[in-house]
Design an enzyme around this catalytic site. Structure first.
Site, PDB file in Angstrom:
ATOM      1  N   LYS A   1       0.967  -1.079   0.101  1.00  0.00           N
ATOM      2  CA  LYS A   1       0.133   0.060   0.016  1.00  0.00           C
ATOM      3  C   LYS A   1       0.931   1.177  -0.195  1.00  0.00           C
ATOM      4  O   LYS A   1       0.680   2.092  -0.757  1.00  0.00           O
ATOM      5  CB  LYS A   1      -0.794   0.169   1.314  1.00  0.00           C
TER       6      LYS A   1
ATOM      7  N   ARG B   1      -3.160   2.884   8.871  1.00  0.00           N
ATOM      8  CA  ARG B   1      -3.601   1.671   8.381  1.00  0.00           C
ATOM      9  C   ARG B   1      -2.294   0.717   7.924  1.00  0.00           C
ATOM     10  O   ARG B   1      -1.253   1.330   7.670  1.00  0.00           O
ATOM     11  CB  ARG B   1      -3.940   2.129   6.934  1.00  0.00           C
TER      12      ARG B   1
ATOM     13  N   GLY C   1      -7.829  -7.591   5.227  1.00  0.00           N
ATOM     14  CA  GLY C   1      -8.494  -7.486   6.419  1.00  0.00           C
ATOM     15  C   GLY C   1      -7.780  -8.251   7.564  1.00  0.00           C
ATOM     16  O   GLY C   1      -8.384  -8.592   8.561  1.00  0.00           O
TER      17      GLY C   1
ATOM     18  N   MET D   1      -5.123  -7.493   9.038  1.00  0.00           N
ATOM     19  CA  MET D   1      -4.354  -6.639  10.190  1.00  0.00           C
ATOM     20  C   MET D   1      -5.310  -5.400  10.310  1.00  0.00           C
ATOM     21  O   MET D   1      -6.456  -5.570   9.989  1.00  0.00           O
ATOM     22  CB  MET D   1      -2.987  -6.208   9.520  1.00  0.00           C
TER      23      MET D   1
ATOM     24  N   ARG E   1      -3.318  -0.996  -6.641  1.00  0.00           N
ATOM     25  CA  ARG E   1      -2.413  -2.180  -6.994  1.00  0.00           C
ATOM     26  C   ARG E   1      -2.678  -2.825  -8.012  1.00  0.00           C
ATOM     27  O   ARG E   1      -3.849  -2.692  -8.675  1.00  0.00           O
ATOM     28  CB  ARG E   1      -2.455  -3.035  -5.680  1.00  0.00           C
TER      29      ARG E   1
ATOM     30  N   HIS F   1      -3.629 -44.415  -6.339  1.00  0.00           N
ATOM     31  CA  HIS F   1      -3.860 -45.177  -7.736  1.00  0.00           C
ATOM     32  C   HIS F   1      -5.080 -44.535  -8.395  1.00  0.00           C
ATOM     33  O   HIS F   1      -4.845 -44.066  -9.588  1.00  0.00           O
ATOM     34  CB  HIS F   1      -4.399 -46.713  -7.415  1.00  0.00           C
TER      35      HIS F   1
ATOM     36  N   ARG G   1       3.433 -47.308 -19.722  1.00  0.00           N
ATOM     37  CA  ARG G   1       3.555 -48.451 -18.454  1.00  0.00           C
ATOM     38  C   ARG G   1       2.821 -49.620 -19.197  1.00  0.00           C
ATOM     39  O   ARG G   1       1.632 -49.587 -19.240  1.00  0.00           O
ATOM     40  CB  ARG G   1       2.767 -47.862 -17.735  1.00  0.00           C
TER      41      ARG G   1
ATOM     42  N   ARG H   1       8.184 -48.807 -21.132  1.00  0.00           N
ATOM     43  CA  ARG H   1       8.687 -49.478 -19.912  1.00  0.00           C
ATOM     44  C   ARG H   1       8.265 -50.711 -19.807  1.00  0.00           C
ATOM     45  O   ARG H   1       7.330 -51.058 -19.773  1.00  0.00           O
ATOM     46  CB  ARG H   1       8.235 -48.510 -18.631  1.00  0.00           C
TER      47      ARG H   1
ATOM     48  N   GLU I   1      15.105 -44.247 -10.250  1.00  0.00           N
ATOM     49  CA  GLU I   1      14.199 -44.139  -9.412  1.00  0.00           C
ATOM     50  C   GLU I   1      14.267 -44.779  -8.087  1.00  0.00           C
ATOM     51  O   GLU I   1      13.531 -44.666  -7.222  1.00  0.00           O
ATOM     52  CB  GLU I   1      12.654 -44.640  -9.892  1.00  0.00           C
TER      53      GLU I   1
ATOM     54  N   SER J   1      15.486 -41.728 -17.444  1.00  0.00           N
ATOM     55  CA  SER J   1      14.387 -41.259 -17.222  1.00  0.00           C
ATOM     56  C   SER J   1      14.325 -41.225 -15.769  1.00  0.00           C
ATOM     57  O   SER J   1      14.040 -42.324 -15.030  1.00  0.00           O
ATOM     58  CB  SER J   1      13.256 -42.151 -17.872  1.00  0.00           C
TER      59      SER J   1
ATOM     60  N   GLY K   1      12.223 -41.330 -12.545  1.00  0.00           N
ATOM     61  CA  GLY K   1      10.959 -41.852 -11.896  1.00  0.00           C
ATOM     62  C   GLY K   1      10.742 -41.438 -10.651  1.00  0.00           C
ATOM     63  O   GLY K   1      11.236 -41.858  -9.453  1.00  0.00           O
ATOM     64  N   THR K   2      10.411 -40.012 -10.603  1.00  0.00           N
ATOM     65  CA  THR K   2      10.180 -39.241  -9.455  1.00  0.00           C
ATOM     66  C   THR K   2       9.237 -39.640  -8.281  1.00  0.00           C
ATOM     67  O   THR K   2       9.377 -39.364  -7.257  1.00  0.00           O
ATOM     68  CB  THR K   2      10.241 -37.741  -9.669  1.00  0.00           C
ATOM     69  N   ASN K   3       8.269 -40.665  -8.813  1.00  0.00           N
ATOM     70  CA  ASN K   3       7.445 -40.896  -7.718  1.00  0.00           C
ATOM     71  C   ASN K   3       8.095 -41.874  -7.033  1.00  0.00           C
ATOM     72  O   ASN K   3       8.051 -41.723  -5.675  1.00  0.00           O
ATOM     73  CB  ASN K   3       6.136 -41.526  -8.479  1.00  0.00           C
ATOM     74  N   ASP K   4       8.758 -42.769  -7.460  1.00  0.00           N
ATOM     75  CA  ASP K   4       9.590 -43.707  -6.427  1.00  0.00           C
ATOM     76  C   ASP K   4      10.767 -43.176  -5.680  1.00  0.00           C
ATOM     77  O   ASP K   4      11.198 -43.343  -4.773  1.00  0.00           O
ATOM     78  CB  ASP K   4       9.893 -45.028  -7.548  1.00  0.00           C
TER      79      ASP K   4
ATOM     80  N   CYS L   1       9.701 -38.927 -15.912  1.00  0.00           N
ATOM     81  CA  CYS L   1       8.662 -39.188 -16.121  1.00  0.00           C
ATOM     82  C   CYS L   1       7.697 -39.453 -14.934  1.00  0.00           C
ATOM     83  O   CYS L   1       6.399 -40.174 -15.223  1.00  0.00           O
ATOM     84  CB  CYS L   1       8.534 -40.735 -17.243  1.00  0.00           C
TER      85      CYS L   1
ATOM     86  N   TYR M   1      14.141 -33.617 -21.554  1.00  0.00           N
ATOM     87  CA  TYR M   1      12.673 -33.313 -21.559  1.00  0.00           C
ATOM     88  C   TYR M   1      11.954 -33.785 -20.524  1.00  0.00           C
ATOM     89  O   TYR M   1      12.312 -34.437 -19.439  1.00  0.00           O
ATOM     90  CB  TYR M   1      12.167 -34.498 -22.742  1.00  0.00           C
TER      91      TYR M   1
HETATM   92  C1  PEP Z   1       7.820 -43.077 -11.169  1.00  0.00           C
HETATM   93  O1  PEP Z   1       8.205 -43.906  -9.884  1.00  0.00           O
HETATM   94  O2  PEP Z   1       8.210 -41.949 -11.008  1.00  0.00           O
HETATM   95  C2  PEP Z   1       7.204 -43.688 -12.162  1.00  0.00           C
HETATM   96  C3  PEP Z   1       7.095 -42.948 -13.441  1.00  0.00           C
HETATM   97  O3  PEP Z   1       6.975 -45.191 -12.205  1.00  0.00           O
HETATM   98  P1  PEP Z   1       5.409 -45.382 -11.567  1.00  0.00           P
HETATM   99  O4  PEP Z   1       4.857 -44.458 -11.231  1.00  0.00           O
HETATM  100  O5  PEP Z   1       4.880 -46.415 -12.576  1.00  0.00           O
HETATM  101  O6  PEP Z   1       6.235 -46.396 -10.366  1.00  0.00           O
HETATM  102 MG    MG Z   2       8.292 -46.128 -10.472  1.00  0.00          MG
END
Ligand code: PEP
Ligand code: MG
Length: 902
Positions: free
Chosen positions: A29, A98, A107, A109, A343, A459, A582, A637, A767, A786, A788-791, A854, A874
């Site tokens: 402000k 103010r 609102g 403060m 603003r 899932h 998959r 895969r 992964e 690649s 596998g950032t989930n695992d 992935c 990628y």
């Molecule tokens: C992962 O683990 O990131 C992955 C892509 O494989 P999934 O999810 O099938 O385990």
């Molecule tokens: Mg995996």
């Protein structure tokens, strides 16, 4: 002395000294009031006390040295600008005090208005207002009320009750029906309340009022609601608030006064024009309290043409200056317009795109800036159908918005019933406690999925997002009775066939049918709307900005897809290949029987027969996908999950066998199945026999898949389709695992492609944390990586990806251990470090190694920026997130100051 301290540490800035880029110091402000002052706009004179002063006050409980003197000096300047003194009995200057932090905290403060009024100056104020006693006493009672509540913590209800008592005694319901005498009496009542609670008289000394109000605003930074708001909005706790002391102007001095808010464009649609509300003879707080109804801003033209024209020209000036949509608060005091705030305004996702496009057309910003001003989360919002919500629909439950969109349909509780009803043309919502791979057909058939358990990586959530299907997970108020085909929520029973509506963005669940609107942006991506030929500002803006993002980005964007239909859709959405197919999803449905034969095989012959039966089916799957992705890479895969996931659940099977035995039926087959399920049962299947381990243990399984891929590639080549298969081995932790699979695979590929050469790459997922840490060795055997950032997140944190989000993440978020689930957005410091190490060491061992991601993070806007920074080639994500990833990959280049590198 005062002058010297001001030089040493400047805590107070006149509006003429600051500018819009000083939000850290002056708050939003204050910085914008300074900017408007310097533009020569009619801002009431005032000054800003810095966030530094607030921080110093909060850390010691006292004003920092020199602050008092600096306030005195600025106050003197203000008094001479106004030609009045604070609280002067004959002609008082009044000020508002103010808050104003760096980030807007609406609102949260405190504000105190009319500081400077006391028993004597109230008379002077009345004289100044042309003998308007009512106005003067009303202003005084408002001061005591606000000051009492804010500065001295007097319970606000006591003032409300006193006001109600006066109205009741007079037999009126509206504040405006109280006259000067009533309000004078109310001031006495308020003063009594004040002294009862504070043990002192209401302070009559104007400067004391001012100092106490300033301290109260400092302290309101740490009020409970402000702390909570900051936590929710992820605003750092140590910024402090600035305090603005501004000469009061009054919108409640008669019909030629008033107050209003305005936007320079429509913040909902982005359309150009004048949008705002005006309330004559009122102050800002009356608008908020809704005492009277506002009128559209356009009506001000009839009421006060001069002020209206001036306001419009200021709005045009502000837009040109800020080069963006501005929102504004203003007051008119007896025909004189005053700007109280501006603003850069908040806006909807659609307006963000439309406005960015318009500003480019108007030459105010370039396309890089337009790209910077929108984001993937906004685009994602625009891609899902939405509910048209009005008051009649109240949610009955709220779960996790696991996959966005709006879905309406009849409730079903089994996959089979979903398929049946969908075949009859019904729209259905599949309701389960949680889903498993067995539910896939039902999920495909359903319009949306609703579960009572599981988080954003359950899932149901992952598969639904993959399909672009609406999903609400973890709605734990639902008491689901699958055999009884019903659920109970809030005392109401919902049975199979009843209609529900679920909102996968907010997680809300409604009973009955809520009307839905389709997304035009998806129609555009699908190719059914041509931006050149339609009169739709949103679609044209999206087209233009997406085209620019594509020109800018370095990262390629692929998709996760396991069917030809998904591949085709993703390609229309701009996917440049498949980053994850998959294959286990191809083992479901009718093929489950063949998989069962494979699992239950008593000898090598039975196993080979089962594999031989699966081979042509797999080959046909790959041919279809390669054809859709003609000319683009497809990463296939090899099978990943433990095989028992393809068999019925242990408990269910045990009961079936027991019942059948009781009835004397022939249960040989079921018994064999049961013993296989028991044999394969694992305490921790996620850490058990899955991925490459399965390939090394079950002879012929990976070989069959590799053969199917190679044969499909050959078949495609013969038909003139150029396939670029990349075989990916899951869950590798040691290079030896990969080498073993690779040498067998190479032999098969060499044999299959002898007469029709095709290039097939063999690479690995990274992964397992050990794979990331030994990436240098693994790269020797891998033609690509690649992530596998989930695992990698599951194993990096030791969090079960199917359980933890519903179980305890709320507490972690509350404690600030992380600001967002690490399954949703990459944990840069931990899991991200593994990604960085593996990228660097992998490329050191094999220069130019192709690397992608992935896991779910491949489509998360924040994470895409991280993968750009790390230098991946990628990202791969579900089809619906492909445009989001394209946009963010372009933004990542613009935001890191990079130039067109493609
Ligand atoms: C992962 O683990 O990131 C992955 C892509 O494989 P999934 O999810 O099938 O385990
Ligand atoms: Mg995996």
């Amino acid at each position: 002395m005062a002058g010297q301290q001001a030089v040493e540490h400047k805590y107070v800035y006149d509006f003429s000294e600051g500018n819009k880029d000083q939000k850290d110091l002056l708050g939003g402000k204050g910085a914008n009031l300074a900017e408007m002052t310097n533009l020569g706009l009619p801002v009431p004179p005032g000054f800003t006390i810095t966030t530094e002063a607030c921080k110093a006050y909060l850390s010691t409980g006292e004003e920092p040295a020199g602050l008092g003197d600096q306030i005195s000096a600025r106050l003197a300047t203000l008094e001479s600008a106004m030609g009045k003194r604070l609280g002067d009995p004959d002609d008082p200057l009044l000020v508002s005090v103010r808050s104003g932090a760096k980030f807007s905290m609406p609102g949260m403060m405190e504000t105190v208005l009319n500081v400077g009024l006391n028993d004597r100056s109230v008379v002077g104020l009345s004289a100044q207002a042309g003998g308007n006693d009512r106005f003067a006493w009303d202003s005084y009672r408002r001061l005591i009320q606000m000051f009492g509540k804010t500065v001295c913590e007097v319970p606000g209800e006591e003032f409300e009750h006193a006001l109600d008592d006066v109205k009741r005694a007079k037999g009126v319901t509206n504040d405006l029906d109280l006259d000067a005498d009533d309000l004078r009496g109310l001031v006495d009542a308020y003063k009594r309340i004040f002294s009862k609670h504070t043990g002192r008289e209401f302070p009559q000394e104007p400067r004391e009022q001012l100092d106490l109000a300033i301290h109260a605003v400092f302290e309101s930074w740490n009020a409970d609601r402000a702390v909570l708001y900051r936590r929710q909005e992820r605003i750092p706790a140590d910024l402090g608030t600035a305090v603005n002391v501004v000469a009061m102007v009054f919108g409640n001095l008669g019909p030629d006064s008033g107050t209003g808010v305005a936007f320079t464009r429509d913040p909902a649609s982005g359309a150009q024009g004048i949008y705002g509300d005006y309330l004559a003879n009122a102050q800002g707080e009356d608008v908020v309290a809704g005492i009277r109804n506002t009128v559209p801003l356009q009506e001000l033209e009839q009421l006060d043409k001069k002020s209206y024209d001036e306001l419009l020209s200021i709005m045009a000036r502000l837009e040109e200056h800020y080069k963006d949509l501005c929102d504004i608060e203003f007051t008119i005091e007896r025909g004189k317009l005053w700007m109280l705030q501006t603003r850069v305004g908040k806006r909807t996702a659609a307006a963000a795109f439309v406005i960015a496009g318009q500003l480019v057309d108007e030459g105010l910003i370039d396309l890089d800036e337009a790209l910077h001003r929108v984001n993937g989360a906004q685009l994602a919002q625009l891609m899902f159908p939405r509910f048209k919500l009005d008051h009649e629909f109240q949610p009955v439950a709220k779960g996790i918005g696991a996959s966005p969109g709006a879905a309406v349909g009849k409730v079903v509780f089994t996959s089979a019933r979903a398929v049946e009803l969908a075949a009859e043309g019904e729209s259905v919502i599949l309701v389960r406690r949680e889903t498993n791979p067995d539910d896939l057909n039902g999920m495909i058939a359903a319009q949306g999925i609703l579960t009572s358990r599981g988080g954003k990586t359950s899932h149901a959530a992952v598969v639904a997002r993959g399909m672009g299907k609406t999903c609400v997970s973890g709605a734990d108020d639902l008491d689901i009775d699958i055999p009884g085909r019903k659920f109970v929520v809030g005392g109401q029973t919902v049975s199979e066939g009843d209609v529900v509506s679920i909102d996968g963005t907010t997680g809300k669940v409604f009973l009955g049918e809520v009307p839905v609107m389709p997304s035009e942006v998806v129609q555009y991506f699908e190719g059914s709307l041509d931006p050149a030929h339609i009169d739709n500002a949103l679609v044209r803006a999206v087209h233009r900005i997406m085209t620019h993002a594509d020109g800018k980005r370095r990262l390629r964007v692929r998709t996760n897809a396991d069917t030809g239909a998904d591949a085709a859709r993703a390609r229309r959405f701009g996917a440049e290949g498949i980053g994850l197919c998959r294959t286990e999803h191809m083992f479901l449905g009718d093929r489950k029987e063949l998989v069962e034969r494979l699992i239950l095989a008593r000898d090598g012959k039975e196993r080979d027969d089962a594999l031989a039966a699966l081979l042509p089916l797999q080959r046909a799957d790959f041919v279809e996908i390669f054809r859709e992705m003609d000319g683009l890479p497809v990463t296939v895969r090899l099978i990943d999950p433990p095989l028992h996931e393809f068999l019925p659940p242990l408990e269910q099977l045990a009961v079936n066998v027991a019942v059948a035995q009781e009835r004397g039926e022939d249960v040989a087959k079921e018994e064999a199945l049961l013993s296989a399920v028991r044999r394969m049962h694992e305490q921790n299947p996620m850490l058990g026999l899955r991925g490459v381990r399965l390939g090394l243990v079950i002879p012929g399984l990976f070989a069959m898949q590799v053969r199917a891929i190679a044969e499909a590639a050959v078949e495609c080549a013969k038909q003139g389709v150029r396939s670029c298969p990349e075989i990916m081995v899951p869950l590798v932790g040691a290079v030896q695992e990969l080498e073993t699979v690779r040498s067998e695979a190479e032999k098969i590929i060499a044999e299959v492609t002898r007469e029709q050469p095709v290039d097939v790459l063999i690479g690995t997922m990274i992964e397992v944390p050990r794979a990331a840490l030994t990436a240098g060795q693994i790269a020797e055997a891998a033609q690509f990586f690649s992530f596998g950032t989930n695992d990698l997140t599951q194993m990096g944190w030791g969090f079960s990806r199917d359980d933890v989000e519903g179980a305890f993440f709320w507490r972690y978020l509350e404690l600030g251990i992380f600001g967002i689930s690490p399954f949703e957005s990459i944990d840069r410091e931990g899991v991200g470090r593994l990604v960085r190490i593996a990228t660097e060491e992998g490329r050191a061992a094999r220069p130019g190694l192709k690397i992608g991601v992935c896991g779910e993070h491949g489509g998360d806007p924040e994470s895409v920026h991280f993968f750009h920074e790390v230098g991946l080639d990628y990202v791969s994500c579900s089809p619906f997130r492909v445009p989001v990833a394209r946009l963010e990959a372009g933004r990542a280049v613009v935001e890191t100051g990079g130039s067109d590198s493609r």
